[in-house]
Design an enzyme around this catalytic site. Sequence first.
Site, PDB file in Angstrom:
ATOM      1  N   SER A   1       0.961  -1.199   0.043  1.00  0.00           N
ATOM      2  CA  SER A   1       0.085   0.071   0.002  1.00  0.00           C
ATOM      3  C   SER A   1       0.870   1.291   0.095  1.00  0.00           C
ATOM      4  CB  SER A   1      -0.947   0.125   1.269  1.00  0.00           C
ATOM      5  OG  SER A   1      -1.775   0.795   1.268  1.00  0.00           O
ATOM      6  N   CYS A   2       0.318   2.525  -0.307  1.00  0.00           N
ATOM      7  CA  CYS A   2       1.072   3.441  -0.224  1.00  0.00           C
ATOM      8  C   CYS A   2       0.026   4.565  -0.379  1.00  0.00           C
ATOM      9  CB  CYS A   2       2.179   3.872  -1.599  1.00  0.00           C
ATOM     10  SG  CYS A   2       1.089   3.732  -3.255  1.00  0.00           S
ATOM     11  N   GLY A   3       0.283   6.022  -0.806  1.00  0.00           N
ATOM     12  CA  GLY A   3      -0.782   6.909  -0.952  1.00  0.00           C
ATOM     13  C   GLY A   3      -1.853   6.700  -1.940  1.00  0.00           C
TER      14      GLY A   3
END
Length: 283
Positions: A241-243
Amino acid sequence: MMSLKISKPIVSVAWLQEHLDHKNLIILDCTIPKVTEKSNAVNSDEKLQIKGAIFFDIKNTFSDVNGKFPNTILSPKEFEYKVQELGINNNSLIVCYDDLGVYSSPRVWWMFQLMGFTNVAVLDGGLPKWIEHKYPIEKQQNNSRSKGNFKTNYQSGKIKFTKNILNAINNKTILIADARSKGRFNSTEPEPRNDVKGGHIPNSVSLPFSEIIENGTFKSEEALKVIFNEINPEKKSFIFSCGTGITASVLALGAEISGSKNYAVYDGSWTEWGSTENLPIEI
């Protein structure tokens, strides 16, 4: 001339220069501006590209522009049609790069993996490394090709959605790794989007994508194996996951380089999780 195949998910600038004129090579400029940058280099008159490159517009063409969240993946049918429009064929070899070295190009590499196409690699070091070696560049232009015959073969295991993350939080066989900075992960620095809460998905671990990059290129295969093994010694399935799904794909590519095959990307990532009501958040 035989069709060109790649054996590794990244290629060097020297390799690309050597094969620049190969008939089935497609070079994709996958540049997007960083979310913190106000100026959009993509639209600049001064923008340069690798000779013969085709612009792969992640934001406006290869994401669902009507989606609620940024960079939402297209349906397989839409992706197939738009890739064909770029002149890409089933026997093409695709090399993805971006202007920042390693930033948005792995997202495109992952998109093609998701759509079942594996003869694709990322240019390690991207345009900066290419220019550093004084290899041929040109001003950005439309290097159009005749329509291709590309076909998708959707690999649903490579993508996860919010309902999957809810199920994964307490699953001891899955590890969620977050590519954002440690400050954003721990809510000690603000999110770049005002309507997104701080913090992280419960039971996830922090692995900022910058920690697997060195001087604009990926760290060595051996170094990546150490990094991924340190956060996941039990060899659980990864969800990255990230932004907005961009740098999660950097972790996916890093995992692939290190020899890991058991991973997926959370498409909505923290922008979706942190702006959706009634989802659990740790700080």
